[in-house]
Design an enzyme around this catalytic site. Structure first.
Site, PDB file in Angstrom:
ATOM      1  N   HIS A 153       0.827  -1.212   0.000  1.00 16.23           N
ATOM      2  CA  HIS A 153       0.000   0.000   0.000  1.00 16.23           C
ATOM      3  C   HIS A 153       0.857   1.256   0.000  1.00 16.23           C
ATOM      4  O   HIS A 153       1.982   1.251   0.493  1.00 16.23           O
ATOM      5  CB  HIS A 153      -0.887   0.004   1.253  1.00 16.23           C
ATOM      6  CG  HIS A 153      -0.139  -0.368   2.511  1.00 16.23           C
ATOM      7  ND1 HIS A 153       0.380   0.560   3.362  1.00 16.23           N
ATOM      8  CD2 HIS A 153       0.212  -1.582   3.028  1.00 16.23           C
ATOM      9  CE1 HIS A 153       1.012  -0.046   4.354  1.00 16.23           C
ATOM     10  NE2 HIS A 153       0.936  -1.356   4.177  1.00 16.23           N
ATOM     11  N   HIS A 161      -2.720   3.298   5.125  1.00 14.98           N
ATOM     12  CA  HIS A 161      -3.202   2.732   3.854  1.00 14.98           C
ATOM     13  C   HIS A 161      -3.817   3.882   3.060  1.00 14.98           C
ATOM     14  O   HIS A 161      -4.993   4.162   3.172  1.00 14.98           O
ATOM     15  CB  HIS A 161      -4.210   1.610   4.095  1.00 14.98           C
ATOM     16  CG  HIS A 161      -3.580   0.408   4.740  1.00 14.98           C
ATOM     17  ND1 HIS A 161      -3.752   0.091   6.060  1.00 14.98           N
ATOM     18  CD2 HIS A 161      -2.747  -0.538   4.258  1.00 14.98           C
ATOM     19  CE1 HIS A 161      -3.046  -1.002   6.348  1.00 14.98           C
ATOM     20  NE2 HIS A 161      -2.437  -1.406   5.275  1.00 14.98           N
ATOM     21  N   GLU A 185       4.653  -5.973   0.521  1.00 12.94           N
ATOM     22  CA  GLU A 185       4.595  -7.052   1.504  1.00 12.94           C
ATOM     23  C   GLU A 185       4.046  -8.355   0.948  1.00 12.94           C
ATOM     24  O   GLU A 185       2.868  -8.645   1.093  1.00 12.94           O
ATOM     25  CB  GLU A 185       3.815  -6.625   2.747  1.00 12.94           C
ATOM     26  CG  GLU A 185       2.470  -5.968   2.505  1.00 12.94           C
ATOM     27  CD  GLU A 185       1.832  -5.490   3.817  1.00 12.94           C
ATOM     28  OE1 GLU A 185       1.779  -6.277   4.769  1.00 12.94           O
ATOM     29  OE2 GLU A 185       1.398  -4.326   3.869  1.00 12.94           O
ATOM     30  N   GLU A 277       8.202  -7.723   4.585  1.00 18.91           N
ATOM     31  CA  GLU A 277       7.761  -6.371   4.207  1.00 18.91           C
ATOM     32  C   GLU A 277       8.840  -5.323   4.460  1.00 18.91           C
ATOM     33  O   GLU A 277       9.561  -5.384   5.459  1.00 18.91           O
ATOM     34  CB  GLU A 277       6.516  -5.996   5.027  1.00 18.91           C
ATOM     35  CG  GLU A 277       5.981  -4.589   4.740  1.00 18.91           C
ATOM     36  CD  GLU A 277       4.693  -4.279   5.504  1.00 18.91           C
ATOM     37  OE1 GLU A 277       4.473  -4.869   6.566  1.00 18.91           O
ATOM     38  OE2 GLU A 277       3.924  -3.416   5.013  1.00 18.91           O
TER      39      GLU A 277
HETATM   40 MN    MN Z   1       1.839  -2.884   5.438  1.00 20.72          MN
HETATM   41 MN    MN Z   2       3.173  -4.180   8.099  1.00 17.18          MN
END
Ligand code: MN
Ligand code: MN
Length: 292
Positions: A153, A161, A185, A277
């Site tokens: 994101h 986000h 991620e 991530e």
């Molecule tokens: Mn994330």
């Molecule tokens: Mn995360």
């Protein structure tokens, strides 16, 4: 964008990742791990951007310990935490095999490799479809499935986000990254590659700020707005301030539609999930992996 804060948040995240890994053993209480990380973030001059997620095996994301949690680390553990400085976020995660399991280790390698390959291809002109395709191919080469309904994101100040999705499968998107801040991620699973909403977790977020009737709820809501704004927070953080009656207040605010309680994202077949991530600052000239 405030580049220096983005870089500093990432540096703290990277440092903590190295620091915490040797402290996590099979049998370490999740509550202890979460508090170690969250306290270390504060000690290094940041704030937790969201509660430390410690999701085990088929739990893909959104498990954070409750205030009286007795769960011990085991299995395939995903450690996902975020650092924010003045709202600029570094979101990052890693997975650990606590069982000496070849399968766990292969799943972890698959998501780590997918992230590395995505990083190699990333620039301001890369398309989202290309990145999704690279992640998907890498994970499938290991014989696993990417989790298609979880994604990276974009991030903005105080917005985890921020609207743009970075896919873990080839979604054919021809939109390019452009300059900005992104979390990538990959999730790898030996299940079907779909997660669903499981049990309710211990993570909340302010959804709609409106009047609430009861004094306790009002007091807690004021505290949430002051302390977390629209970033996610843990019920145990509320218990620290208000005692266990804080849980009642949270449930009341959720029933009134003021708070959202995140369900635990769970692999639909109950199979294992790994995650890796990092946060990337994408500029025209270069890409910086801030949370490396
Ligand atoms: Mn994330
Ligand atoms: Mn995360």
């Amino acid at each position: 964008m405030q580049k220096s804060k983005i870089i500093k948040a990432g540096k703290i995240a990277g440092e903590i990742k190295i620091w915490i890994k040797p402290k996590i053993k099979k049998g370490t209480p999740l509550l202890e791990i979460a508090e170690l990380i969250e306290n270390k973030i504060l000690e290094l001059g940041g704030s937790p951007a969201f509660p430390v997620n410690l999701s085990i095996n088929e739990y893909a994301a959104h498990y954070t310990p409750s205030y009286n949690d007795e769960t011990l680390a085991h299995g395939l553990l995903k450690v996902d935490f975020g650092v924010e400085i003045d709202g600029w976020i570094a979101d990052n995660s890693f997975s650990l095999d606590l069982e000496n399991s070849r399968l766990n280790q292969d799943l972890i390698k698959a998501s780590e490799d997918a992230l590395k390959n995505a990083e190699k291809a990333l620039s301001s002109t890369t398309t989202f479809g290309e990145i999704g395709s690279i992640i998907e191919k890498t994970i499938r080469n290991y014989g696993f499935n990417p989790v298609a309904n979880l994604s990276g994101h974009s991030m903005e100040q105080y917005d985890l986000h921020a609207g743009i999705t970075v896919p873990n499968v080839n979604n054919k998107s021809e939109n390019t990254f452009e300059e900005g801040l992104y979390a990538i991620e990959p999730f790898a699973t030996n299940g079907s590659g779909v997660v669903h909403d499981g049990k309710k977790g211990n993570i909340f977020i302010l959804k709609k700020d409106k009047n609430t009737r009861l004094p306790l709820g009002r007091e807690i809501l004021e505290f949430i707005k002051d302390s977390y704004g629209y970033l996610p927070f843990a019920s145990r953080w509320i218990v620290k301030i208000f005692g266990t009656k804080g849980i009642l207040g949270l449930n009341q605010l959720e029933n009134e539609g003021i708070l959202h309680q995140y369900p635990i994202l769970t692999e639909e077949k109950g199979k294992l999930v790994s995650q890796s991530e990092n946060t990337f600052l994408v500029e025209v000239e270069k890409v910086t992996n801030t949370s490396k």
